[in-house]
Design an enzyme around this catalytic site. Structure first.
Site, mmCIF file in Angstrom:
data_model
loop_
_atom_site.group_PDB
_atom_site.id
_atom_site.type_symbol
_atom_site.label_atom_id
_atom_site.label_comp_id
_atom_site.label_asym_id
_atom_site.label_seq_id
_atom_site.Cartn_x
_atom_site.Cartn_y
_atom_site.Cartn_z
ATOM 1 N N LYS A 208 0.861 -1.180 0.000
ATOM 2 C CA LYS A 208 0.000 0.000 0.000
ATOM 3 C C LYS A 208 0.896 1.229 0.000
ATOM 4 C CE LYS A 208 -3.602 2.478 2.469
ATOM 5 N NZ LYS A 208 -4.665 2.415 3.472
ATOM 6 N N LYS A 261 -2.104 -1.434 -3.854
ATOM 7 C CA LYS A 261 -2.977 -0.262 -3.793
ATOM 8 C C LYS A 261 -2.148 1.009 -3.849
ATOM 9 C CE LYS A 261 -6.135 1.959 -0.648
ATOM 10 N NZ LYS A 261 -6.611 2.014 0.696
#
Ligand code: PBG
Length: 336
Positions: A208, A261
């Site tokens: 992330k 992400k």
């Protein structure tokens, strides 16, 4: 021979003519390498307190914060469309926030109540809950903060564990740590197992990145950090090898599915992880990616439907098995 080629005085003497396989829609379907399916989609949804509320998010047109009663109706529709899973994010009122995010593991908290109600109303839908403190803390960070402004790792993991266990107790199918603290996947797995929740999976936000593409989501939850940024825990956008390190750690710690992400600016990361893991890979087509397409479409500058399909197909082509996307409902309708 097509008229175009036959009329040519001197046809090129070509062994390969790749256009042969693109001539008709049937041919193109026959040799198509990747397919977007409703089975790939996970729908992120926002839940708020109250009743009869459905409030559109200004920077995410077509996305709403729903009070639980209306969320249940919406999820029934989402399930009817063939979408297998939803990822839940709560909007927590200011008076329930504190420095340490205690509301996050309240057994009667908004998320816990929502999970219970969803599993009762629409039992077949897979419910994924977010494990991170930012919606619950006054400062908006994903972890505990000391007096110098440092985000503390190990004490945060203790709270994340309580949060994950309370979500499992409410009936969540997957818990999804999105906080990027070190060691949280192992700690959560051990706690879930110790309580007998062997079948509750972990969808780990493994790679992330600290991304400006999360802006509209933070509007949706009023969860923007009040000071500083998230760069001491979320990853540096310039790094690729570090993503492999994070993914390998999460797998060693017990993750069932790993996630990248955001998705679009990180397709190379998805592709590299595809080479190194057998686990399913999820990619999060985040709020800013959604907002950019919606904005251009509202201006009449792009063909929205075609751009959505092309975009999500690129995420699959990169190697993702699952896509978290705010377009899930629209795409399910398009693919029917
Ligand atoms: C919270 C969280 C964020 C998103 C998902 N979980 C925001 C953040 O890390 O600041 C972003 C999702 C999106 O932008 O669509 N930990």
């Amino acid at each position: 021979m097509s008229p175009e080629n036959s009329s040519s005085e001197q046809p090129l003497n070509l062994i390969q003519r790749p256009r042969r396989l693109r001539r008709t829609a049937t041919l193109r379907r026959m040799v198509r390498e990747n397919h977007l399916s409703v089975d790939d989609l996970i729908y992120p949804m926002f839940v708020m307190e109250g009743e009869g509320q459905k409030v559109e998010i200004a920077s995410m047109p077509g996305c709403y914060r729903f009070s639980l009663d209306l969320l249940l109706l919406e999820i029934a529709e989402v399930s009817q469309l063939g979408i297998n899973a939803v990822a839940l994010f709560p909007v927590i009122s200011e008076q329930k926030k504190d420095d340490t995010g205690t509301e996050s593991y309240n057994p009667d908290g908004l998320v816990q109540q929502a999970v219970k109600a969803i599993k009762q109303a629409v039992p077949e839908i897979i419910v994924i809950t977010d494990v991170a403190l930012d919606p619950f803390t006054t400062h908006g960070h994903d972890g505990l903060v000391d007096e110098t402004g440092t985000i503390l790792n190990d004490p945060t993991v203790e709270i994340l564990v309580k949060m994950a266990v309370s979500q499992a107790a409410a009936g969540a199918n997957f818990v999804a740590p999105s906080d990027m603290m070190d060691g949280r996947v192992r700690a959560i797995r051990q706690a879930l197992d110790a309580q007998g929740y062997f079948d509750i999976g972990i969808l780990a936000y493994s790679a992330k990145y600290a991304s400006a593409y999360y802006g509209p989501f933070r509007d949706a939850l009023d969860s923007a950090p009040k000071f500083g940024d998230k760069k001491t825990y979320q990853m540096d956008a310039a790094n690729a090898r570090e993503a492999l390190k994070e993914v390998n750690l999460d797998i060693a710690e017990g993750a069932d599915i790993v996630m990248v992400k955001p998705a679009l600016a990180y397709l190379d990361i998805i592709q590299q992880i595809r080479q190194t893991t057998e686990l399913p890979i999820a990619a999060y087509n985040v709020s800013g990616e959604y907002a950019m397409i919606k904005a251009a479409a509202q201006m009449g500058w792009i063909d929205e439907k075609q751009v959505i399909l092309e975009t999500l197909t690129s995420i699959k082509r990169a190697g993702a098995d699952l896509i978290l996307t705010y377009f899930a409902k629209e795409v399910a309708l398009m693919l029917m």
